[in-house]
Design an enzyme around this catalytic site. Sequence first.
Site, PDB file in Angstrom:
ATOM      1  CG  HIS A 126      -2.147  -0.881   0.969  1.00 24.61           C
ATOM      2  ND1 HIS A 126      -3.389  -0.610   1.479  1.00 24.61           N
ATOM      3  CD2 HIS A 126      -2.289  -2.021   0.265  1.00 24.61           C
ATOM      4  CE1 HIS A 126      -4.242  -1.556   1.109  1.00 24.61           C
ATOM      5  NE2 HIS A 126      -3.590  -2.429   0.377  1.00 24.61           N
ATOM      6  CG  HIS A 177      -4.438 -11.483  -2.487  1.00 22.87           C
ATOM      7  ND1 HIS A 177      -5.550 -11.018  -3.127  1.00 22.87           N
ATOM      8  CD2 HIS A 177      -3.948 -10.412  -1.790  1.00 22.87           C
ATOM      9  CE1 HIS A 177      -5.728  -9.740  -2.853  1.00 22.87           C
ATOM     10  NE2 HIS A 177      -4.766  -9.343  -2.041  1.00 22.87           N
TER      11      HIS A 177
HETATM   12  C1  HEM Z   1      -5.006  -8.217   1.955  1.00 30.01           C
HETATM   13  C2  HEM Z   1      -7.438  -6.317  -1.734  1.00 30.01           C
HETATM   14  C3  HEM Z   1      -3.514  -6.611  -4.510  1.00 30.01           C
HETATM   15  C4  HEM Z   1      -1.014  -8.201  -0.700  1.00 30.01           C
HETATM   16  C5  HEM Z   1      -5.973  -7.638   1.198  1.00 30.01           C
HETATM   17  C6  HEM Z   1      -7.261  -7.288   1.676  1.00 30.01           C
HETATM   18  C7  HEM Z   1      -7.947  -6.739   0.662  1.00 30.01           C
HETATM   19  C8  HEM Z   1      -7.095  -6.756  -0.488  1.00 30.01           C
HETATM   20  C9  HEM Z   1      -9.351  -6.213   0.677  1.00 30.01           C
HETATM   21  C10 HEM Z   1      -7.744  -7.483   3.091  1.00 30.01           C
HETATM   22  C11 HEM Z   1      -7.347  -6.385   4.024  1.00 30.01           C
HETATM   23  C12 HEM Z   1      -7.769  -6.734   5.402  1.00 30.01           C
HETATM   24  O1  HEM Z   1      -8.979  -6.814   5.641  1.00 30.01           O
HETATM   25  O2  HEM Z   1      -6.912  -6.952   6.257  1.00 30.01           O
HETATM   26  C13 HEM Z   1      -6.599  -6.312  -2.833  1.00 30.01           C
HETATM   27  C14 HEM Z   1      -6.990  -5.925  -4.154  1.00 30.01           C
HETATM   28  C15 HEM Z   1      -5.901  -6.014  -4.946  1.00 30.01           C
HETATM   29  C16 HEM Z   1      -4.812  -6.457  -4.097  1.00 30.01           C
HETATM   30  C17 HEM Z   1      -8.389  -5.497  -4.558  1.00 30.01           C
HETATM   31  C18 HEM Z   1      -5.781  -5.739  -6.420  1.00 30.01           C
HETATM   32  C19 HEM Z   1      -6.640  -6.195  -7.289  1.00 30.01           C
HETATM   33  C20 HEM Z   1      -2.484  -6.978  -3.675  1.00 30.01           C
HETATM   34  C21 HEM Z   1      -1.090  -6.953  -4.044  1.00 30.01           C
HETATM   35  C22 HEM Z   1      -0.400  -7.382  -2.962  1.00 30.01           C
HETATM   36  C23 HEM Z   1      -1.347  -7.693  -1.925  1.00 30.01           C
HETATM   37  C24 HEM Z   1      -0.556  -6.481  -5.404  1.00 30.01           C
HETATM   38  C25 HEM Z   1       1.085  -7.543  -2.808  1.00 30.01           C
HETATM   39  C26 HEM Z   1       1.892  -7.857  -3.772  1.00 30.01           C
HETATM   40  C27 HEM Z   1      -1.922  -8.446   0.303  1.00 30.01           C
HETATM   41  C28 HEM Z   1      -1.591  -9.133   1.538  1.00 30.01           C
HETATM   42  C29 HEM Z   1      -2.740  -9.147   2.296  1.00 30.01           C
HETATM   43  C30 HEM Z   1      -3.752  -8.470   1.521  1.00 30.01           C
HETATM   44  C31 HEM Z   1      -0.239  -9.723   1.913  1.00 30.01           C
HETATM   45  C32 HEM Z   1      -2.925  -9.788   3.668  1.00 30.01           C
HETATM   46  C33 HEM Z   1      -2.791  -8.781   4.767  1.00 30.01           C
HETATM   47  C34 HEM Z   1      -2.943  -9.422   6.122  1.00 30.01           C
HETATM   48  O3  HEM Z   1      -2.861 -10.630   6.257  1.00 30.01           O
HETATM   49  O4  HEM Z   1      -3.104  -8.659   7.101  1.00 30.01           O
HETATM   50  N1  HEM Z   1      -5.895  -7.304  -0.131  1.00 30.01           N
HETATM   51  N2  HEM Z   1      -5.287  -6.623  -2.829  1.00 30.01           N
HETATM   52  N3  HEM Z   1      -2.597  -7.396  -2.385  1.00 30.01           N
HETATM   53  N4  HEM Z   1      -3.223  -8.081   0.322  1.00 30.01           N
HETATM   54 FE1  HEM Z   1      -4.266  -7.422  -1.277  1.00 30.01          FE
END
Ligand code: HEM
Length: 743
Positions: A95, A274
Amino acid sequence: VLEGTCPFGGNTIGGAYTSKPTLSDWYPDRLRVEQLHRDGPAANPLRDFDYEAAFTAIDLDELKAEIKQFLTTSVDWWPSDYGNYGPQMIRMAWHAAGTYRIADGRGGAGQALQRFAPINSWWDNGNTDKSRRLIWPIKKKYGSSLSWADLMILTGNCALEIMGFPTTGFGGGRRDSWEADDATYWGAEWIENSNPESFDAMVMRSDRWTGEPGDADYELQQPLAASHQALIYVNPEGPNENGNPGDSAVDIRITFGRMAMNDMETVALIAGGHAFGKSHGKVAADKIGAPPEIAPMEAMGLGWKNPEGPGFAEYTMTNGIEGAWTPNPTQWDNSYLENLFGFEWEKFHNPITGATQWKPIDPTAPKTPDAHIEGQMNDLMMMTSDIALKVDPVYRDICEQFLADFDLFTREFSKAWYKLTHRDMGPKSRYLGPEVAAEDFIWQDPLPSYDGPRLADAEVSTLKQAILAAGVSVSDLAYTAFSAAVTYRDSDKRGGANGGRLALAPQKDWKVNARTGEVISALKQVQATSAAQVSLADLIVLGGCVAVEQAAQAAGVTVAVPFTSGRVDATDEQTDVAQFEWLAPVVDGFRNFVLPEFSSISRVAPEEMFMDKAALLGLSAPQWVALTGGLRVLGCNHDGSSTGIFTDRVGVLSTDFFETVTSMDYEWAKVDDEGLSFAINDRATGSKVYDASRNDLLFGSNQQLRAVAEVYAGSDGQERFVHDFVEVWDAIMMADRYDVKKG
Ligand code: HEM
């Protein structure tokens, strides 16, 4: 109680410095020139600090070992999911970097702007305040030697590494900002968020889009890259939360494209990211407290207070979607794609938050352990934006390649992560530390290496003579040098004169550069006949120095314009044409250029775009005024027209431009309905003396710019002007010289 005032109200304080209403509340359309001085040295407690020396003195291995140790050490005030802070730190780093947009180079991880509003309070950044607070002990230990911006990205790398993922490298060197960015355009509809009930409104789309997904004219306003306000890229629930994966894919392609990512990189990033962690949706959004910027004082900078249970662990509420993507959320493996493609998924609404999310239809699909409750197993989860990777044919094809070849997936994600987190750092020479990847990447706008000698003074003199003898006008020489340098933008440190890319596609073909072709040919002749080894890039800049010295001399002031050789010439192979196309100007007030289509595509005035460019060049208001007034009398209009050239001595570095814009001998009249062009008429005779654009009259109409113009128009202004012009000219020519300057 003051004597003579009523003790029960006569001394009520109605306002203090900065209390509303302030200037921009009274006059919302005013050009906020003072923004050019935001985040300046006065705001920076480290202005004299040598960050490069301090950062490179750190033992990076030791620092990384400490971060890794911390990642698996849970603290009571915010216990880690699965006993590992890794996933939440990857999200923090993503982010931080993911606000980057290529149109103006703004956003990105480079200045740790995630600490400040509005970004710190975006709904999408929910609970990243906890992530930053968790790593404060490490920041505290290393103090000023480790910027927040570097620490956030390094922590993301460490998190990936402890979960079995091979990162490509890490370059330090990001300098923190010290105040909120109050000027970047993030799009309409921010925010009525003092009321938590408006969270939904925050993530709704605004007039930033034209058309609907699937329409031929579906387009996102420039320079935006996020589909919704207060999100980093796209809404996980699909456009307008419509739960449609096909529509979501359309948004993903547009928004990740604006982040300068191609389809392969986009899939690698989403599927790679993810593979880790989980989404959090255990409490209805309307119960969650205000974001950091407007949280109560006793929250001490934290936001989103969660009233359920202790407000964390199994009660955590961040986005509203609940669940993990894989059975092993703290391990790098291919199970995200295996499960996405191995099962059919059905849409449902999270019963607590109402968010649209997906679960496998097949009851035999693997389960995933609860992040906190021992022994509890949960359904796997996908978001609409994850299902998008399966339904879009191109994304699907890439996913299938990754499914068949986990090493390919790993390599592509690793490279894309490096790009994501370093994209806004500019030339590789800005990267610090022992983990900088050896490979040059095309997105770094690479330059050939040069470690030869600098030109000797005698060689510079000879070259100057040769340039003068080449029969190119002062005006054309100055125009060409300026055109080479003006592509620089301080946001992502791209562009600039080094590399000599003015002579390469796409720049040589831009309409605004039409005047430079013949000059470059003449300079190439000089290069070919020179005894000294000199790059075309250096010759272009030296031509500018010669021109400015001549023009100053003609105005009666003798100056030496500084020149630092050592520039190199890039090749076509080192130039990503599509990525450079983003540097083409829409408006460049310095060269009195406005793209013909501009007024129909833009909602902003040319002078706002002009100031945008001045800001990207890192200019102060006085520098902006001096540079423009000088370019005008040097005759630096892109089309050679006389618009704004308020002098009959073109090529003389006079103060004529300033004298005209401050003079009452003239009156100024609109000549078109839109108010884009003006005539300057002699007040006595009524006859027209000059033509002008908005980008000329700005310097007499805007009070702050006029105040500076008055300095140069004053009877004692000539010498000061020439010196100020030379100083800003040199600053522009050197803006991209990270090979010789720090920062
Ligand atoms: C978590 C959306 C792309 C890494 C999340 C969460 C959402 C989200 C809604 C949950 C947040 C929460 O409630 O804690 C998206 C969308 C993306 C996207 C819509 C693009 C289409 C990415 C990218 C990365 C990433 C590019 C890294 C390369 C992560 C990680 C988590 C996460 C590691 C887990 C966080 C945790 O466990 O606390 N994402 N994300 N995301 N996202 Fe994404």
